[in-house]
Design a protein around this motif. Structure first.
Motif, mmCIF file in Angstrom:
data_model
loop_
_atom_site.group_PDB
_atom_site.id
_atom_site.type_symbol
_atom_site.label_atom_id
_atom_site.label_comp_id
_atom_site.label_asym_id
_atom_site.label_seq_id
_atom_site.Cartn_x
_atom_site.Cartn_y
_atom_site.Cartn_z
ATOM 1 N N VAL A 200 0.827 -1.195 0.000
ATOM 2 C CA VAL A 200 0.000 0.000 0.000
ATOM 3 C C VAL A 200 0.866 1.251 0.000
ATOM 4 O O VAL A 200 0.622 2.212 -0.743
ATOM 5 C CB VAL A 200 -0.943 -0.015 1.219
ATOM 6 N N LYS A 201 1.903 1.247 0.830
ATOM 7 C CA LYS A 201 2.798 2.405 0.887
ATOM 8 C C LYS A 201 3.528 2.586 -0.444
ATOM 9 O O LYS A 201 3.641 3.710 -0.967
ATOM 10 C CB LYS A 201 3.804 2.218 2.021
ATOM 11 N N GLY A 202 4.044 1.510 -1.029
ATOM 12 C CA GLY A 202 4.717 1.606 -2.320
ATOM 13 C C GLY A 202 3.781 2.052 -3.418
ATOM 14 O O GLY A 202 4.189 2.797 -4.328
ATOM 15 N N ASP A 203 2.505 1.633 -3.350
ATOM 16 C CA ASP A 203 1.536 2.047 -4.347
ATOM 17 C C ASP A 203 1.312 3.564 -4.296
ATOM 18 O O ASP A 203 1.202 4.230 -5.331
ATOM 19 C CB ASP A 203 0.226 1.294 -4.121
ATOM 20 N N ALA A 204 1.239 4.113 -3.082
ATOM 21 C CA ALA A 204 1.047 5.567 -2.947
ATOM 22 C C ALA A 204 2.242 6.327 -3.513
ATOM 23 O O ALA A 204 2.088 7.344 -4.209
ATOM 24 C CB ALA A 204 0.831 5.911 -1.481
ATOM 25 N N VAL A 205 3.448 5.866 -3.230
ATOM 26 C CA VAL A 205 4.654 6.521 -3.769
ATOM 27 C C VAL A 205 4.695 6.394 -5.290
ATOM 28 O O VAL A 205 5.053 7.345 -6.011
ATOM 29 C CB VAL A 205 5.913 5.909 -3.128
ATOM 30 N N ALA A 206 4.315 5.204 -5.791
ATOM 31 C CA ALA A 206 4.298 5.009 -7.246
ATOM 32 C C ALA A 206 3.303 5.952 -7.916
ATOM 33 O O ALA A 206 3.566 6.477 -9.018
ATOM 34 C CB ALA A 206 3.950 3.556 -7.568
ATOM 35 N N GLY A 207 2.154 6.210 -7.292
ATOM 36 C CA GLY A 207 1.190 7.157 -7.860
ATOM 37 C C GLY A 207 1.765 8.543 -7.991
ATOM 38 O O GLY A 207 1.530 9.243 -8.995
ATOM 39 N N LEU A 208 2.533 8.973 -6.996
ATOM 40 C CA LEU A 208 3.170 10.291 -7.062
ATOM 41 C C LEU A 208 4.209 10.351 -8.186
ATOM 42 O O LEU A 208 4.277 11.333 -8.946
ATOM 43 C CB LEU A 208 3.827 10.601 -5.718
ATOM 44 N N LEU A 209 5.017 9.301 -8.337
ATOM 45 C CA LEU A 209 6.030 9.277 -9.396
ATOM 46 C C LEU A 209 5.393 9.208 -10.776
ATOM 47 O O LEU A 209 5.877 9.854 -11.725
ATOM 48 C CB LEU A 209 6.959 8.081 -9.185
ATOM 49 N N ILE A 210 4.304 8.433 -10.908
ATOM 50 C CA ILE A 210 3.619 8.342 -12.203
ATOM 51 C C ILE A 210 3.027 9.693 -12.588
ATOM 52 O O ILE A 210 3.069 10.103 -13.760
ATOM 53 C CB ILE A 210 2.541 7.245 -12.153
ATOM 54 N N LEU A 211 2.488 10.429 -11.621
ATOM 55 C CA LEU A 211 1.991 11.775 -11.907
ATOM 56 C C LEU A 211 3.105 12.675 -12.420
ATOM 57 O O LEU A 211 2.934 13.415 -13.400
ATOM 58 C CB LEU A 211 1.368 12.364 -10.632
ATOM 59 N N PHE A 212 4.250 12.599 -11.787
ATOM 60 C CA PHE A 212 5.384 13.424 -12.222
ATOM 61 C C PHE A 212 5.819 13.049 -13.641
ATOM 62 O O PHE A 212 6.091 13.915 -14.482
ATOM 63 C CB PHE A 212 6.546 13.239 -11.236
#
Length: 707
Positions: A200-212
């Motif tokens: 779950v934590k990695g998914d949230a970080v991945a969402g931020l990187l994908i947005l960037f």
């Protein structure tokens, strides 16, 4: 039937193939370009799956009700990341065509939810990221880590508690196995949840990187490949990136809430809403809330038009809860249906179980669950221990109260026959005279119900004084339980039946199928197997190693033996088992023997009356019992283990004679003693016995001339 079977088989095969197919679809979403329509359907399916997972997590009564959650969470996260990859490809390739190029779902999230202002959308996304990553995910991860650590630390203690309950007879082997499986599953679950929280934590970080990546990549492609200005590229690509991020972030937020709800769940018979509702259903709480809000509403600066109605609502909720509780207490309990006087059941005809304990009204406290039921726990432990010792499952002891008995009396019945009765006093203690008293205490004299020892009933306050004086002090529940234990041992043969013999054969068939096949029905009929087992139990030979008994019976199947001869022949083949029940393997066997003259007389009596149950002349039998008593009573008083040894010819008849007076004396033959077993003669019976008369004397003289 065949068509139904084929349909069920096809359903199971389709269900087994569903998960591999779903994994292939995830891989396809990552590497194969998909149309915006498929993306829209997938985004809606992702939201639907996240909502379903959240609903299941909220409705679980305990965390293990959703034990597949870590795996489901992993699959849902992979599905969402695959959609991110597919949507990123569409946004970067077709984003210059407009905000509808990536599908209507992304366009709706990019325009409607953020009002068309991508700067506002960016801030909304950052706020959602903070809530998900910093608050929910971090807290759930910490709870998972602590729960996994505490669960693993408590695992040995829980397993020891299960073993203790099993040894005490509070659990059956199947229940203990299920409890152990539940404890192991719980440890695996919390360990998996500790790792799943990292997803779950990695998914949230991945969402931020994908947005960037979407924003930077869109700006670069829009300006370099499609000739858009910076403002045009920002308005298009940033809006699509924000919409794509929000589409993925909302299901991620739902899964984070589900994970937090699961790991913070406490086991309860209700689901989460029912548990919270039951704990908030206190009228005092809502009355206090209403009072505090009312006082707060009296402050001049407060919005009284909002606070005072809220106060009234809290008072109304508390008053309604109080009224509901009062009505529930005042409601009479539902009346039981009146019995039909013309209807007769089997329970009205016979209510006698194989083993029954009847108690007077004053002893009900010993079996009352509200007072700990000390006697019931001991009875369960006795059944379990005796089942191990005797080799078959001792039936349940039916405990009933009988108003016809005196208040402090109890009665033990085995197979409908009363085998013991006495009285105990539930508020006193029984002090047994150990024979080595320092002083004497005052009490009500009596005899110990089990062993007939001198004893006293004393007040509980005098327990320490009695122990200091040298008495052995036991509580009433132990007195009854010990009496019941000895009664069951003495009447074990009465509790054993054909069904128990079949259970022994079934257990033998599971481990030694060929032996069981040769034993029954090819070798012996089931009633004859049951009769032999009963004969062994009568002489307190346990059936623990039924395999040895069965092997002996199979070896003797070719011989034409009567029932008595079969029992004696089996005893000779299992002599080592019989001897080890008398004395430990490393100790010599103490034996009481007969002089040659007496033994010859016993054998001649049996030869003179072949097949007779009581072949001994009455006067001679009384004299033999008298001399046996003189020899064995000192050994019995010293609680020394020994065996009375006789010739194989007269052993069975002599055992019946001795058992009537000395039930605890084991009578064995010479052939039952293993060749490598050392013996120690502790007494010899050789006094004169009365001469036989009549036909028995004539037959004996004839045998003497033959000899």
């Amino acid at each position: 039937m065949i068509a139904g079977f084929d349909l069920r088989q096809a359903g199971r095969m389709a269900g087994a193939a569903a998960l591999p197919v779903a994994m292939l679809v995830l891989v396809a979403l990552m590497v194969i370009p998909v149309s915006p329509t498929i993306l829209d359907i997938s985004f809606i399916g992702n939201i639907m799956i996240s909502l379903a997972i959240l609903m299941v997590a909220l409705s679980a009564s305990k965390p293990l009700d959703f034990s597949s959650f870590p795996t489901v969470l992993l699959l849902a996260t992979l599905f969402r990341l695959a959609l991110n990859v597919a949507s990123t490809r569409v946004v970067l390739v077709h984003g210059h065509e407009g905000t509808a190029a990536a599908g209507h779902v992304i366009e709706a999230f990019g325009r409607v939810l953020i009002g068309g202002d991508y700067v506002v959308g960016l801030f909304v996304f950052v706020v959602l990221m903070i809530i998900n990553l910093v608050v929910i995910t971090k807290g759930a991860g910490r709870v998972s880590e602590v729960s996994a650590r505490f669960t693993l630390d408590a695992l040995p203690g829980k397993q020891m508690a299960i073993d203790a309950d099993l040894n005490a007879g509070l659990l059956t082997p199947d229940e203990a196995k299920a409890r152990r499986q539940e404890v192991a599953t719980e440890a695996d679950f919390y360990g998996s949840m500790d790792g799943a929280s990292k997803f779950v934590k990695g998914d949230a970080v991945a969402g931020l990187l994908i947005l960037f990546v979407n924003i930077v990549g869109g700006l670069i492609l829009g300006m370099s490949s499609h000739g858009l200005s910076f403002s045009e590229a920002g308005a298009t690509y940033v809006t699509l990136a924000i919409g794509d991020a929000l589409v993925a972030q909302i299901p991620a937020l739902l899964l984070s809430i589900a994970a937090a709800a699961i790991v913070t769940r406490v086991a309860s018979p209700h689901d989460l809403s029912g548990q919270i509702g039951s704990q908030f259903a206190s009228p005092h709480v809502w009355m206090a809330v209403g009072g505090i809000l009312f006082i707060l509403g009296l402050v001049p600066a407060m919005p009284q038009m909002l606070i005072l109605p809220a106060s009234a609502l809290a008072f109304a909720i508390g008053w309604q809860m109080r009224r509901t509780a009062a009505e529930a207490e005042a409601a009479p309990p539902p009346a039981a249906p009146a019995p039909d006087p013309h209807h007769i059941e089997w329970a009205d005809v016979s209510d006698i179980g194989p083993c029954q304990l009847e108690i007077g009204y004053a002893l009900v406290a010993l079996v009352d669950d509200r007072k700990g039921a000390p006697l019931m726990g001991r009875i369960t432990g006795i059944r379990r221990q005796l089942s191990r010792e005797l080799g078959f499952v001792v039936p349940a002891v039916k405990v009933t109260d009988d108003l016809s008995l005196p208040g402090n009396a109890y009665r033990i019945s085995i197979a409908g026959v009363i085998v013991g009765e006495d009285e105990v006093f539930p508020h006193e203690m029984l002090a047994l005279d150990s024979g080595d008293l320092v002083t004497k205490v005052t009490g009500r004299p009596c005899k110990d119900p089990t062993f007939g020892l001198d004893a006293l009933w004393i007040p509980k306050a005098s327990q320490n004084d009695a122990i200091a004086a040298g008495y052995t002090v036991v509580d009433p529940a132990t007195v009854v339980a010990t009496h019941l234990n000895n009664s069951i041992i003495a009447s074990a043969a009465e509790l054993f039946g054909i069904d128990d013999a079949q259970a022994l054969i079934d257990h033998l068939k599971a481990h030694y199928p060929q032996l069981a096949q040769n034993l029954c029905p090819q070798g012996y009929a089931l009633p004859r197997v049951a009769a032999l087992c009963k004969a062994l139990l009568v002489e307190r030979v346990p059936l623990r190693d039924f395999r040895k008994i069965a092997e002996a019976m199979v070896a003797l199947a070719g011989q034409q033996l009567g029932d008595v001869e079969l029992v004696e022949a089996v005893r000779q083949r299992i002599g080592a088992l019989i001897v080890q029940t008398i004395v430990p393997s490393r100790m010599p066997l103490p034996v009481v023997t007969f002089s040659p003259d007496v033994e010859m007389l016993l054998n001649q009596s049996v030869r003179a009356n072949p097949g007779a149950e009581w072949p001994f002349e009455h006067g001679m039998a009384m004299k033999i019992i008298e001399q046996i008593g003189q020899a064995v009573e000192p050994l019995l008083l010293s609680t020394r283990s020994f065996a009375l040894v006789a010739s194989p010819l007269c052993r069975s008849a002599l055992s019946r004679l001795v058992r009537a007076t000395f039930p605890d004396v084991a009578v064995i033959s010479y052939l039952e003693i293993p060749a490598n077993k050392a013996t120690e003669i502790v007494a010899t019976i050789g006094a004169e016995v009365p001469r036989l008369t009549g036909d028995s004397a004539a037959a004996m003289e004839e045998h003497q001339h033959e000899d």
